[in-house]
Enzyme design. Structure first.
Site: not given
Ligand SMILES: CC(C)(COP(=O)(O)OP(=O)(O)OC[C@H]1O[C@@H](n2cnc3c(N)ncnc32)[C@H](O)[C@@H]1OP(=O)(O)O)[C@@H](O)C(=O)NCCC(=O)NCCS
Length: 380
Positions: A220, A259, A310
């Site tokens: 987050h 996201h 971010d």
């Molecule tokens: C924001 C976030 C937590 C959303 O999570 P979510 O909706 O639960 O999505 P998931 O983590 O389940 O990701 C879905 C898929 O996309 C991929 N993915 C999502 N964000 C990714 C990232 N930043 N880098 C690489 N792969 C990513 C996941 O590995 C997953 O792939 P899979 O289906 O092959 O396993 C996630 O995108 C993330 O961890 N981003 C990095 C942290 C970040 O920037 N947070 C700030 C958010 S504003």
């Protein structure tokens, strides 16, 4: 029982009039106003008023709000004294979380959950969080805390209290835009956490403390800090492609990408990208922006995943010469007005938020005396 909705994806828990997101089209509106227009024409103070009261202020209302923020900006000396004894190497976001909770002890209305008291507390917290963030930085650098200047607005005041110098217009505007874009985002994890706290009829300070603790996580609000650490670890533009391939092969998440709601470009990232570009030219070094741009292109090609808020806020703050671990704190000092607004909406139409788990553990076990027990592997 139906399958659990892990991560509460797509679950709608309430009606709201505060913030609208269309994740497929990349639209974000506060109280009906597109964030592109607000970033271009508004200020954080005006946007904060808009969020709290539901429409744009007239000139006299905005001036009164500016004065109200100035009146509340100073943090009581007793709170600053406690802040000063926190060990300098503490995690900055943990320091802020403790400080927010501490503020309640210095507010005679802390336990009053009426709407007038909550409006006053939202204004007070919006004014004071920026002072706290600057004070935390000054304390850990062993520098004197700088009192706010009532003539300056929220963005300029923050930079002034941080450095002791009045910012130039480019820096003030960059900070103002970043604050506008972080001020609210519908039912994100920290807002949800705070609304859960409010739903038990707890108080505004407890809800904001829950929210700061939730924002702290790297998935987050902690992501902006990790983005900058990632760019520093990569080092130079020629390392970007190789580094990214290595991370993706190792199935690592790339900070600042992806996201839950946006399937296209996060509009806030697009706006901050322009600001980061401008700062890279006027302030430099250019490499932070160049590396970010390269990562954006490569992530699109490799994973079809876009940057989020971010991602470009990290380089904007770096160009403003702010220490990396303060980035999530800036997020909190902006978002606090969105939190307060959501919490008031929750108080107005409250029902305890209490979901369920689907229990999948053993049942009907016989309680055995301790001497008869055998140590089997622990349940994780
Ligand atoms: C924001 C976030 C937590 C959303 O999570 P979510 O909706 O639960 O999505 P998931 O983590 O389940 O990701 C879905 C898929 O996309 C991929 N993915 C999502 N964000 C990714 C990232 N930043 N880098 C690489 N792969 C990513 C996941 O590995 C997953 O792939 P899979 O289906 O092959 O396993 C996630 O995108 C993330 O961890 N981003 C990095 C942290 C970040 O920037 N947070 C700030 C958010 S504003």
């Amino acid at each position: 029982m139906s399958e659990p909705l892990v991560g509460l994806e797509d679950v709608v828990i309430t009606n709201s009039t505060i913030c609208f997101i269309d994740g497929e089209k990349g639209i974000l509106r506060y109280r009906g106003y597109d964030v592109h227009a607000l970033a271009e024409k508004s200020t954080y103070e005006e946007t904060a008023w808009l969020l709290m009261y539901g429409r744009l202020p007239v000139a006299s209302e905005l001036q009164a709000f500016h004065e109200e923020l100035a009146k509340h900006r100073e943090v009581p000396e007793g709170a600053l004294a406690i802040l000063r004894v926190i060990p300098a190497k503490s995690d900055a976001m943990a320091w802020l979380r403790t400080s927010v909770s501490l503020l309640s002890a210095f507010d005679s209305e802390s336990e009053d959950n009426s709407e007038p008291a909550n409006i006053r507390k939202t204004i007070l917290l919006t004014a004071r969080l920026a002072t706290l963030v600057a004070a935390i930085e000054r304390c850990r650098q062993n520098l004197p805390i700088i009192a706010p200047d009532p003539a300056l607005d929220q963005a300029a005041n923050f930079l002034y209290m941080l450095t002791g110098k009045k910012p130039d217009e480019l820096s003030r505007r960059a900070m103002d835009i970043a604050l506008i874009l972080q001020a609210d985002h519908e039912l994100n994890a920290s807002t949800f956490a705070g609304r859960v706290t409010v739903s038990t009829q707890s108080d505004m300070y407890s809800a904001v403390t829950s929210a700061v603790g939730t924002l702290k996580g790297p998935l987050h609000g902690g992501a902006n800090q990790r983005v900058m650490e990632m760019l520093e670890a990569i080092g130079t533009p020629d390392q970007v492609d190789g580094w990214l391939k290595g991370q993706l092969c190792a199935k690592k998440k790339i900070m600042g990408f992806g996201h839950r709601v946006y399937t296209t470009v996060d509009p806030r990232a697009a706006i901050l990208k322009q600001m980061s570009k401008e700062l890279s030219i006027k302030v430099g070094p250019a490499k932070w922006y160049e590396m970010s741009e390269m990562l954006q292109q490569a992530m699109l090609k490799e994973k079809n995943i876009n940057p989020n808020l971010d991602f470009y806020s990290a380089t904007v703050y770096r160009y403003l010469n702010i220490h990396t671990d303060l980035f999530p704190l800036i997020f909190a000092m902006s978002r606090v007005v969105g939190w307060g607004t959501h919490f008031m909406e929750q108080y107005r139409n409250n029902r305890l938020i209490r979901p369920m788990t689907n229990y999948v553990g053993p049942q009907n076990l016989r309680y055995t005396p301790i001497q008869e027990r055998v140590a089997t592997p622990l349940i994780p």
